[in-house]
Design a protein around this motif. Sequence first.
Motif, PDB file in Angstrom:
ATOM      1  N   ASP A 249       0.836  -1.195   0.000  1.00 50.91           N
ATOM      2  CA  ASP A 249       0.000   0.000   0.000  1.00 50.91           C
ATOM      3  C   ASP A 249       0.868   1.241   0.000  1.00 50.91           C
ATOM      4  N   ASN A 250       2.022   1.138   0.678  1.00 51.88           N
ATOM      5  CA  ASN A 250       2.912   2.298   0.769  1.00 51.88           C
ATOM      6  C   ASN A 250       3.279   2.814  -0.609  1.00 51.88           C
ATOM      7  N   ILE A 251       3.513   1.868  -1.534  1.00 44.32           N
ATOM      8  CA  ILE A 251       3.897   2.253  -2.884  1.00 44.32           C
ATOM      9  C   ILE A 251       2.752   3.015  -3.552  1.00 44.32           C
TER      10      ILE A 251
ATOM     11  N   ASP B 289       0.668   4.759  -2.209  1.00 44.58           N
ATOM     12  CA  ASP B 289       0.486   6.066  -1.582  1.00 44.58           C
ATOM     13  C   ASP B 289       1.581   7.063  -1.945  1.00 44.58           C
ATOM     14  N   TYR B 290       2.607   6.627  -2.665  1.00 45.21           N
ATOM     15  CA  TYR B 290       3.704   7.535  -2.952  1.00 45.21           C
ATOM     16  C   TYR B 290       3.285   8.512  -4.046  1.00 45.21           C
ATOM     17  N   ILE B 291       3.164   9.763  -3.639  1.00 44.02           N
ATOM     18  CA  ILE B 291       2.476  10.776  -4.458  1.00 44.02           C
ATOM     19  C   ILE B 291       3.160  11.065  -5.803  1.00 44.02           C
TER      20      ILE B 291
ATOM     21  N   GLY C   8       5.064   9.073  -7.667  1.00 42.49           N
ATOM     22  CA  GLY C   8       5.124   7.956  -8.605  1.00 42.49           C
ATOM     23  C   GLY C   8       6.548   7.649  -9.045  1.00 42.49           C
ATOM     24  N   TYR C   9       6.674   6.740 -10.024  1.00 44.79           N
ATOM     25  CA  TYR C   9       8.003   6.234 -10.406  1.00 44.79           C
ATOM     26  C   TYR C   9       8.252   6.370 -11.915  1.00 44.79           C
ATOM     27  N   SER C  10       7.738   7.454 -12.501  1.00 37.63           N
ATOM     28  CA  SER C  10       7.884   7.628 -13.949  1.00 37.63           C
ATOM     29  C   SER C  10       9.304   8.084 -14.310  1.00 37.63           C
TER      30      SER C  10
ATOM     31  N   ALA D 256      18.197   5.587   3.724  1.00 39.67           N
ATOM     32  CA  ALA D 256      16.855   4.998   3.678  1.00 39.67           C
ATOM     33  C   ALA D 256      15.965   5.781   2.724  1.00 39.67           C
ATOM     34  N   GLY D 257      15.360   5.067   1.748  1.00 40.04           N
ATOM     35  CA  GLY D 257      14.526   5.736   0.748  1.00 40.04           C
ATOM     36  C   GLY D 257      15.411   6.428  -0.279  1.00 40.04           C
ATOM     37  N   CYS D 258      16.337   5.661  -0.872  1.00 39.11           N
ATOM     38  CA  CYS D 258      17.342   6.264  -1.776  1.00 39.11           C
ATOM     39  C   CYS D 258      16.764   6.616  -3.134  1.00 39.11           C
TER      40      CYS D 258
ATOM     41  N   VAL E 177      18.725   1.806   0.561  1.00 39.14           N
ATOM     42  CA  VAL E 177      17.540   0.961   0.421  1.00 39.14           C
ATOM     43  C   VAL E 177      16.332   1.768  -0.034  1.00 39.14           C
ATOM     44  N   ASP E 178      15.438   1.079  -0.705  1.00 40.94           N
ATOM     45  CA  ASP E 178      14.168   1.689  -1.108  1.00 40.94           C
ATOM     46  C   ASP E 178      13.143   0.568  -1.246  1.00 40.94           C
ATOM     47  N   LEU E 179      11.881   0.975  -1.230  1.00 42.07           N
ATOM     48  CA  LEU E 179      10.792   0.020  -1.357  1.00 42.07           C
ATOM     49  C   LEU E 179      10.494  -0.295  -2.821  1.00 42.07           C
ATOM     50  N   SER E 180      11.000   0.543  -3.705  1.00 43.31           N
ATOM     51  CA  SER E 180      10.682   0.374  -5.127  1.00 43.31           C
ATOM     52  C   SER E 180      11.836  -0.310  -5.855  1.00 43.31           C
ATOM     53  N   SER E 181      11.556  -1.507  -6.418  1.00 44.40           N
ATOM     54  CA  SER E 181      12.641  -2.216  -7.099  1.00 44.40           C
ATOM     55  C   SER E 181      13.024  -1.498  -8.385  1.00 44.40           C
TER      56      SER E 181
ATOM     57  N   ALA F  96      14.206  -2.719   0.539  1.00 41.89           N
ATOM     58  CA  ALA F  96      13.796  -2.869   1.942  1.00 41.89           C
ATOM     59  C   ALA F  96      12.773  -1.800   2.302  1.00 41.89           C
ATOM     60  N   ASP F  97      11.966  -2.125   3.289  1.00 46.15           N
ATOM     61  CA  ASP F  97      10.938  -1.218   3.778  1.00 46.15           C
ATOM     62  C   ASP F  97      11.452  -0.549   5.054  1.00 46.15           C
ATOM     63  N   ILE F  98      11.385   0.766   5.085  1.00 42.93           N
ATOM     64  CA  ILE F  98      11.846   1.514   6.258  1.00 42.93           C
ATOM     65  C   ILE F  98      11.193   1.011   7.537  1.00 42.93           C
TER      66      ILE F  98
ATOM     67  N   CYS G  76      16.461  11.399   3.016  1.00 43.61           N
ATOM     68  CA  CYS G  76      16.219  12.666   2.304  1.00 43.61           C
ATOM     69  C   CYS G  76      14.892  12.603   1.550  1.00 43.61           C
ATOM     70  N   PHE G  77      14.009  13.507   1.839  1.00 48.09           N
ATOM     71  CA  PHE G  77      12.713  13.643   1.151  1.00 48.09           C
ATOM     72  C   PHE G  77      11.880  12.357   1.222  1.00 48.09           C
ATOM     73  N   VAL G  78      11.863  11.740   2.367  1.00 45.84           N
ATOM     74  CA  VAL G  78      11.117  10.487   2.519  1.00 45.84           C
ATOM     75  C   VAL G  78      10.027  10.611   3.595  1.00 45.84           C
ATOM     76  N   LEU G  79      10.383  11.181   4.748  1.00 45.07           N
ATOM     77  CA  LEU G  79       9.410  11.237   5.855  1.00 45.07           C
ATOM     78  C   LEU G  79       8.129  11.943   5.435  1.00 45.07           C
TER      79      LEU G  79
HETATM   80  C1  LIG Z   1      10.939  11.721  -3.057  1.00 42.51           C
HETATM   81  S1  LIG Z   1      11.705  10.168  -3.183  1.00 42.51           S
HETATM   82  C2  LIG Z   1      13.289  10.620  -2.572  1.00 42.51           C
HETATM   83  C3  LIG Z   1      14.371   9.743  -3.090  1.00 42.51           C
HETATM   84  C4  LIG Z   1      15.785  10.177  -2.710  1.00 42.51           C
HETATM   85  N1  LIG Z   1      15.987  10.154  -1.266  1.00 42.51           N
HETATM   86  C5  LIG Z   1      16.076  11.562  -3.259  1.00 42.51           C
HETATM   87  O1  LIG Z   1      16.133  12.516  -2.461  1.00 42.51           O
HETATM   88  O2  LIG Z   1      16.239  11.687  -4.473  1.00 42.51           O
HETATM   89  C6  LIG Z   1      11.032   9.198  -1.863  1.00 42.51           C
HETATM   90  C7  LIG Z   1      11.478   7.742  -1.892  1.00 42.51           C
HETATM   91  O3  LIG Z   1      11.048   7.110  -0.681  1.00 42.51           O
HETATM   92  C8  LIG Z   1      10.715   5.775  -0.996  1.00 42.51           C
HETATM   93  N2  LIG Z   1       9.861   5.206   0.049  1.00 42.51           N
HETATM   94  C9  LIG Z   1       8.594   5.554   0.373  1.00 42.51           C
HETATM   95  N3  LIG Z   1       8.137   4.770   1.372  1.00 42.51           N
HETATM   96  C10 LIG Z   1       9.148   3.914   1.696  1.00 42.51           C
HETATM   97  C11 LIG Z   1       9.299   2.862   2.640  1.00 42.51           C
HETATM   98  N4  LIG Z   1       8.298   2.523   3.453  1.00 42.51           N
HETATM   99  N5  LIG Z   1      10.465   2.190   2.678  1.00 42.51           N
HETATM  100  C12 LIG Z   1      11.488   2.503   1.831  1.00 42.51           C
HETATM  101  N6  LIG Z   1      11.404   3.496   0.918  1.00 42.51           N
HETATM  102  C13 LIG Z   1      10.254   4.197   0.842  1.00 42.51           C
HETATM  103  C14 LIG Z   1       9.987   5.889  -2.323  1.00 42.51           C
HETATM  104  O4  LIG Z   1       9.939   4.636  -2.984  1.00 42.51           O
HETATM  105  C15 LIG Z   1      10.846   6.928  -3.029  1.00 42.51           C
HETATM  106  O5  LIG Z   1      11.853   6.332  -3.792  1.00 42.51           O
END
Ligand SMILES: C[S@@+](CC[C@H](N)C(=O)[O-])C[C@H]1O[C@@H](n2cnc3c(N)ncnc32)[C@H](O)[C@@H]1O
Length: 362
Positions: free
Chosen positions: A91-93, A95-97, A99-101, A134-136, A157-161, A184-186, A202-205
């Motif tokens: 679901d987290n994916i 919800d990611y506003i 997207g992955y385009s 985390a969330g690279c 790590v990131d949730l998106s392969s 991996a999931d945070i 960075c830019f994840v929370l």
């Molecule tokens: C705005 S992007 C930021 C990516 C990178 N940190 C940057 O600054 O370019 C947010 C990233 O957080 C990842 N993300 C969101 N929820 C996550 C979770 N529960 N576990 C791991 N990664 C997550 C998303 O897949 C996305 O790649």
Amino acid sequence: MSFIEIKHLRLIDTIERVGTLKNAAERLYLTQSALSHQLKELEARLETRIFHRIKNKLVFTPAGKELRDAGKEILERLEVLEGKIHEINKDNIKDYIHGYSDEETIRLNDQAGSISEILHWDSKWEEGSLVLEAGCGVGAQTKIIAPMNSRASFVSVDLSSSSIEKAKVAIAKEDIGNVRFQLADIFELPYKDGHFDHVFVCFVLEHLTRPMDALKELKRVLRSNGTITIIEGDHGSTYFHPDSKNARKAVEAQVMLQEKRGGNANIGRELYPILSDAGFNSIKVSPRQVYVDDSKPELLEGFIRNTFTAMIKGISEEALAQKIIDRDEIDSGIEDLYRTSNGGGTFCYTFFKAKATKNLVP
Ligand SMILES: C[S@@+](CC[C@H](N)C(=O)[O-])C[C@H]1O[C@@H](n2cnc3c(N)ncnc32)[C@H](O)[C@@H]1O
């Protein structure tokens, strides 16, 4: 049934990467005798040796080389497969506003590149340390912080392969050797307590429905006296000239949409209190303002146009579908945001960078 199991392939791959049985056992959370047992079991099943010991070094036999190379391919394919299934389920994916385009990949790289000096002049960790990113995402920040800290090692790590795959390509292209990527999931990190010296986010929370739980999990994998560094934006800090009601509405539409998804686009201002509530110590927050006018052509392009306005453009269809804003307002709002970069305009935005420590003993 095959004699070779996935655990054997993972074992051989890890030994190859870390060089010794002792390090491989640590990496796989096995005792050294359990690891040796698995190796012996495989050698017995295949009736061949996998390694020779030459002057305390492990050297692959011809059969071992075959296993290593085919195993690598199989493990990579498995990781991609697991990632796809992960994405279908998570679901987290959804919800990611952003997207992955491909457009979002370009935007993340523009964002990281255009403001790297402002955000990262002090992103430095000591030699030999192990840093979790985390969330690279697609590795846009990794490309900057890893070479700046060439004597540290990164696990990103990131949730998106699909993002991880893009990040691997980007890092290989720049010949950066101190990063390992993992899906991996945070909220459920596959690492033992205290595994990392430092954590970087960075830019994840801002995108998470439960940032506090994420911080607690990140704190769990951080060693005592290790540090966490967090960078987040705050859309409420946006102002510009010429001012425009519709441009402000367009920015607010993004804030509302993110809130609907359970995130918080204004989280930058809250970094101190949430880090404190999560039990971190020695918290220092430093606002990093990006101010752009005609004297900074690289930021007019890289930040106003390609980062900020591209982000608002990216959410416009969904904001319309959710009836948060109407078509005329968002279109003219986006046009007015672009106008601030077309000569005579100015633009201000503030990021917040926080650094805090995990102190077990105060
Ligand atoms: C705005 S992007 C930021 C990516 C990178 N940190 C940057 O600054 O370019 C947010 C990233 O957080 C990842 N993300 C969101 N929820 C996550 C979770 N529960 N576990 C791991 N990664 C997550 C998303 O897949 C996305 O790649």
